[in-house]
Structures are given as structure tokens and as C-alpha cells.
Write a protein that holds these residues in place. Sequence first.
Motif, short mmCIF file in Angstrom:
data_model
loop_
_atom_site.label_atom_id
_atom_site.label_comp_id
_atom_site.label_asym_id
_atom_site.label_seq_id
_atom_site.Cartn_x
_atom_site.Cartn_y
_atom_site.Cartn_z
N MET A 177 0.86 -1.19 0.00
CA MET A 177 0.00 0.00 0.00
C MET A 177 0.89 1.24 0.00
SD MET A 177 -2.60 -1.24 3.01
CE MET A 177 -3.68 0.18 2.79
N PRO A 178 1.18 1.82 -1.14
CA PRO A 178 2.07 2.99 -1.20
C PRO A 178 1.64 4.14 -0.30
CG PRO A 178 1.71 2.11 -3.39
CD PRO A 178 0.79 1.35 -2.49
N ALA A 179 0.36 4.22 0.06
CA ALA A 179 -0.11 5.30 0.93
C ALA A 179 0.56 5.27 2.30
CB ALA A 179 -1.63 5.22 1.11
N GLU A 180 1.13 4.12 2.67
CA GLU A 180 1.83 4.00 3.95
C GLU A 180 2.95 5.03 4.06
OE1 GLU A 180 3.80 2.79 7.49
OE2 GLU A 180 1.75 2.37 6.83
N ARG A 181 3.58 5.37 2.94
CA ARG A 181 4.70 6.32 2.99
C ARG A 181 4.25 7.71 3.40
NH1 ARG A 181 5.51 3.44 -2.03
NH2 ARG A 181 7.12 1.84 -1.74
N ALA A 182 3.06 8.10 3.01
CA ALA A 182 2.54 9.42 3.39
C ALA A 182 1.72 9.36 4.67
CB ALA A 182 1.69 9.99 2.25
N PHE A 183 1.09 8.21 4.92
CA PHE A 183 0.20 8.08 6.07
C PHE A 183 0.54 6.80 6.82
CE2 PHE A 183 -2.07 10.07 2.49
CZ PHE A 183 -2.27 11.34 3.02
N PRO A 184 1.62 6.82 7.61
CA PRO A 184 2.06 5.61 8.31
C PRO A 184 0.98 5.05 9.22
CG PRO A 184 3.73 7.34 8.44
CD PRO A 184 2.50 7.98 7.88
N ILE A 185 0.87 3.74 9.24
CA ILE A 185 -0.17 3.10 10.05
C ILE A 185 0.03 3.41 11.53
CG2 ILE A 185 1.05 0.89 10.26
CD1 ILE A 185 -2.78 1.51 9.97
N THR A 186 1.27 3.59 11.96
CA THR A 186 1.51 3.93 13.37
C THR A 186 0.89 5.27 13.72
OG1 THR A 186 3.68 4.77 12.71
CG2 THR A 186 3.60 2.54 13.64
N GLU A 187 0.97 6.25 12.80
CA GLU A 187 0.36 7.55 13.05
C GLU A 187 -1.15 7.45 13.05
OE1 GLU A 187 1.67 10.71 10.55
OE2 GLU A 187 3.81 10.40 10.98
N ILE A 188 -1.70 6.65 12.14
CA ILE A 188 -3.15 6.47 12.08
C ILE A 188 -3.65 5.84 13.37
CG2 ILE A 188 -5.01 5.29 10.87
CD1 ILE A 188 -3.66 7.70 9.40
N VAL A 189 -2.94 4.82 13.86
CA VAL A 189 -3.34 4.17 15.11
C VAL A 189 -3.27 5.16 16.27
CG1 VAL A 189 -2.67 2.41 16.80
CG2 VAL A 189 -2.77 1.84 14.37
N ASN A 190 -2.27 6.04 16.27
CA ASN A 190 -2.18 7.04 17.34
C ASN A 190 -3.35 8.01 17.32
OD1 ASN A 190 0.17 6.06 18.49
ND2 ASN A 190 1.52 7.32 17.22
#
Length: 348
Positions: free
Chosen positions: A223-236
Amino acid sequence: MKTALLGKTLDELNDAVKELGMPAFSARQIAQWLYGKKVSSIDEMTNLSLRNRELLKEHYEVGAALPVHAMRSADGTVKYLFRTPEGNFVESVYIPDGERATLCVSSQVGCKMNCKFCMTGKQGYAGSLTVTQILNQIYSIPERDSLTNVVFMGMGEPFDNLDAVLRALEILTSDYGYAWSPKRITVSTVGLRRGLERFLAESDCHLAVSLHSPFPSQRAELMPAERAFPITEIVNVLRNYDFSKQRRLSFEYILFGGVNDSLVYAKELVKLLRGLDCRINLIRFHAIPGVDLQGADMETMTAFRDYLTKHGIFATIRASRGEDIFAACGMLSTAEQQAEKERNLVKQ
């Protein structure tokens, strides 16, 4: 060209009738005909005066359009194909399951996210759907009155078309519209942060986040979107929101055989999501052309689910549906677009 009434909020209908010099109460009447009685023409709005119906018809139309194609599966699943005014195609999928009847709707033509495992992403991005086009997927199918749930998990990234999606959600949940409980609607996202924060503030509908790997480097490959929107930040972001009330938080996790299906990944998921009030939906992969990924076997999926459940994360295995009718999202529209190109070449 006339303007569609379908997809207009009550405020927008108020503006429309005011501009035409119609009584203010006409706006709510029109909304009732559209979203309550689901009429196909303005002529059916019989509690408007004949003069006002004629006046309305000069400038507006209902704006509904029937699907151009339907594929029916042996399990009762139906995949509908809709053509946009620009000549593109989008899909919605009707999924009956006992007393539950779910419609999966699209929010864009193609998608910018380009997830490795998604056929829609391989199409590229052609545009975002209007509120009319989003709601038309619900409005124009034969099963519309039997629907119990709607999920925004079709073509496109809903948070990349958030204005239209939020207006559609307003109409679906408002008393002047469909008057559905927000609990009947789930919106899925890869995790666009600004869209996520706005959605949490402006809607009470359920949220599903596409995860697919707890390891950032691997998730970025999938999922290339991970580079702009890291899952760790989303979880936070999600940790700072109270999900203990009405809204449900879930994570979508496709299990790819030999890629992200070992218990190492399950353990990392437990670490990543520890303390969040959430569930994980485990999904079998539907193969798509040109992608070297395979689905995990049921034994592996069951072991993965059981590990998560044992360690405090409620997990379910989503039943595969419609495997005999271009099951993967984007398959039918891609096939139709290719057929359209070939027909045009023959004409030339």
C-alpha cells in the motif's frame, strides 16, 4: 442540461425552491419523494402543484440512472455496473446473507492509492463520483428496499472524495433522507489522516481501516499510501478517540499466502493495536491478473484468527462471496472498459 435532485441535501433543496419562487415547505416534500418514496420522475411528486412541478422540471430532473449490467452469482451476490456521464464505469455489489443484505458502493472512478492487490488501483484515477452518483448506486438497484447495511468499500478511496461522501452520509442518516442509523453504514479507508480526523468529527458511521501488514516497510510495498500516512500515526490518531460508544472501529487484513499470514504478523498486530477497542476482519485474497500474490489457506487463516482472539483482539474471517462473478473489486469495470475500447476500435 438539467440538474439532478438526487444527492441534494435539505439545505440545497431549500436553496433550489427559493430560487424558483416555490413555497419553502416544498423542499421537504421533494426530499420525501426522493429519499422516502424513491420516485423516478418529478411528475410523481403529486403534492406539488402542477405549476410547481412544471417549473421544477424546467431546471431539474431526479437524476437516477439504472445499472448497465448485472452479474449474478450462484450464492446470491449481484455485481452491478454503472456508467458515468463521462463514459467510465463503476461497480457496486449486493451481498445477501440471511437476514442481512449489504451493498458495497464506490466513491471514485479508479483510485489514486495503487494498492498492489487491488484491481481498481491498476485502472489509475479517472475522477471522483458526485453525491448523485454515489447515492444512485443505492437508489437504482432492485434490492434497494431490502438493504440493511451499506459499506463504502468499493472502487476508490472515500477520504479522497470526502465532501461528497459526507454529504451522501448526511442524506442516508438524516430524518429528511433515508433516516438510517449510522450503525448501518461503514466507511473504509487506507488511512488519509486529514480525512480520517474530519470523518471522526463529522460523522457517526462505523470506520474500517485497511491494514494488511503491521510492518511499515512491507505495508508500503503493498500500500504505497503507507509512505505518506504511516499506520503507526493512524493508530495514534485512533487512540485519542473514544470508540466505546456507538461507532465501531475495525481493521481490514487480507491474508496473502507466505507473505503476511504467519503468527509473527499476528503477534505484531497485537502489539500495534493493544488497548484499542477494535476488531480485525480477516479476508481471503481474490487473485487478480498480473499480481504475484496468492490467498492463504483456511487452516492458516483459522490459526491466525485464533491467535488474535486469544490475545484480546476480536477477529473474524470474512466469508468469500461472488467468486464466480469477477469477485475482486474493479474486475468487472476493468473488463467492461477494455471491451468498450475494443468495440470503438472495431467501429473505426
